[in-house]
Design a protein around this motif. Sequence first.
Motif, short mmCIF file in Angstrom:
data_model
loop_
_atom_site.label_atom_id
_atom_site.label_comp_id
_atom_site.label_asym_id
_atom_site.label_seq_id
_atom_site.Cartn_x
_atom_site.Cartn_y
_atom_site.Cartn_z
N VAL A 1 5.88 -11.51 -10.94
CA VAL A 1 7.20 -11.70 -10.42
C VAL A 1 7.36 -13.16 -10.38
CG1 VAL A 1 9.07 -11.25 -8.66
CG2 VAL A 1 7.28 -9.63 -9.06
N GLY A 2 8.26 -13.74 -11.11
CA GLY A 2 8.32 -15.25 -11.44
C GLY A 2 6.80 -15.82 -11.44
N ASP A 3 6.59 -16.87 -10.54
CA ASP A 3 5.31 -17.37 -10.58
C ASP A 3 4.40 -16.80 -9.55
OD1 ASP A 3 6.28 -18.53 -8.28
OD2 ASP A 3 5.85 -20.39 -8.79
N THR A 4 4.33 -15.48 -9.08
CA THR A 4 3.68 -14.84 -8.12
C THR A 4 3.46 -13.48 -8.65
OG1 THR A 4 3.27 -14.52 -5.90
CG2 THR A 4 5.55 -13.81 -6.77
N PHE A 5 2.74 -12.94 -7.88
CA PHE A 5 2.37 -11.27 -8.10
C PHE A 5 2.55 -10.60 -6.98
CE2 PHE A 5 -0.34 -14.32 -10.94
CZ PHE A 5 -0.11 -13.78 -11.85
N LEU A 6 3.09 -9.10 -7.59
CA LEU A 6 3.21 -8.15 -6.86
C LEU A 6 1.95 -6.88 -6.97
CD1 LEU A 6 5.01 -6.55 -4.46
CD2 LEU A 6 6.46 -5.89 -6.56
N VAL B 1 0.73 -1.09 -0.01
CA VAL B 1 0.16 -0.11 0.00
C VAL B 1 0.88 1.13 -0.06
CG1 VAL B 1 -1.83 1.30 1.16
CG2 VAL B 1 -1.86 -1.09 1.25
N THR B 2 0.50 2.08 -0.89
CA THR B 2 1.32 3.39 -0.98
C THR B 2 0.25 4.53 -1.07
OG1 THR B 2 3.33 4.49 -2.05
CG2 THR B 2 1.69 3.29 -3.47
N ASN C 1 -4.79 0.43 -8.39
CA ASN C 1 -3.87 -0.58 -8.57
C ASN C 1 -2.73 -0.95 -9.54
OD1 ASN C 1 -5.32 -2.06 -10.04
ND2 ASN C 1 -5.08 -4.23 -8.80
N ALA C 2 -1.89 -1.70 -9.16
CA ALA C 2 -1.13 -2.10 -10.49
C ALA C 2 -0.67 -3.41 -10.14
CB ALA C 2 0.12 -1.34 -10.70
N GLN D 1 4.74 6.44 -8.68
CA GLN D 1 6.23 6.58 -8.22
C GLN D 1 6.67 5.28 -7.75
OE1 GLN D 1 8.44 9.30 -8.96
NE2 GLN D 1 9.68 7.65 -8.51
N SER D 2 5.74 4.59 -6.82
CA SER D 2 6.22 3.37 -6.39
C SER D 2 6.17 2.38 -7.55
CB SER D 2 5.06 3.08 -5.16
OG SER D 2 4.94 3.97 -4.17
N VAL D 3 5.37 2.36 -8.36
CA VAL D 3 5.35 1.26 -9.38
C VAL D 3 6.39 1.62 -9.99
CG1 VAL D 3 4.11 0.35 -11.33
CG2 VAL D 3 2.63 0.87 -9.06
N GLU D 4 6.92 2.54 -10.50
CA GLU D 4 7.99 3.18 -11.31
C GLU D 4 9.30 2.53 -10.68
OE1 GLU D 4 10.11 7.18 -12.81
OE2 GLU D 4 8.20 7.09 -13.13
N ASP D 5 9.29 2.77 -9.54
CA ASP D 5 10.54 2.42 -8.77
C ASP D 5 10.90 1.07 -8.56
OD1 ASP D 5 11.28 5.08 -8.16
OD2 ASP D 5 10.20 5.13 -6.15
#
Length: 87
Positions: free
Chosen positions: A47-52, A9-10, A42-43, A15-19
């Motif tokens: 990441v591999g076989d999981t999600f961020l 959460v941000t 959201n975005a 900016q957080s997603v870009e970073d």
Amino acid sequence: MRLRLVALVTRELEQSVEDLCGVLGIEVAYNDPKMVAFGLVNAVMPVGDTFLEVVSPAQEQTTAGAPFPFPSPDPPRIPYSRRQIMA
């Protein structure tokens, strides 16, 4: 145990997603338009076989935007449900 999703959460989504994308070498795969019903944007990034997932309040009075009694203005939060843990 395997994590299928890590949610952050941000207050500053773009900016957080870009970073995160720059540091981790990943790209946004999906923005869920239904999150607006919860007052969020959201975005989601694989990441591999999981999600961020990174979420940010889109309006006042959302759970993600609620203050926590932490000294930091951006406290860590780990949202989960029992069903997600047991799966």
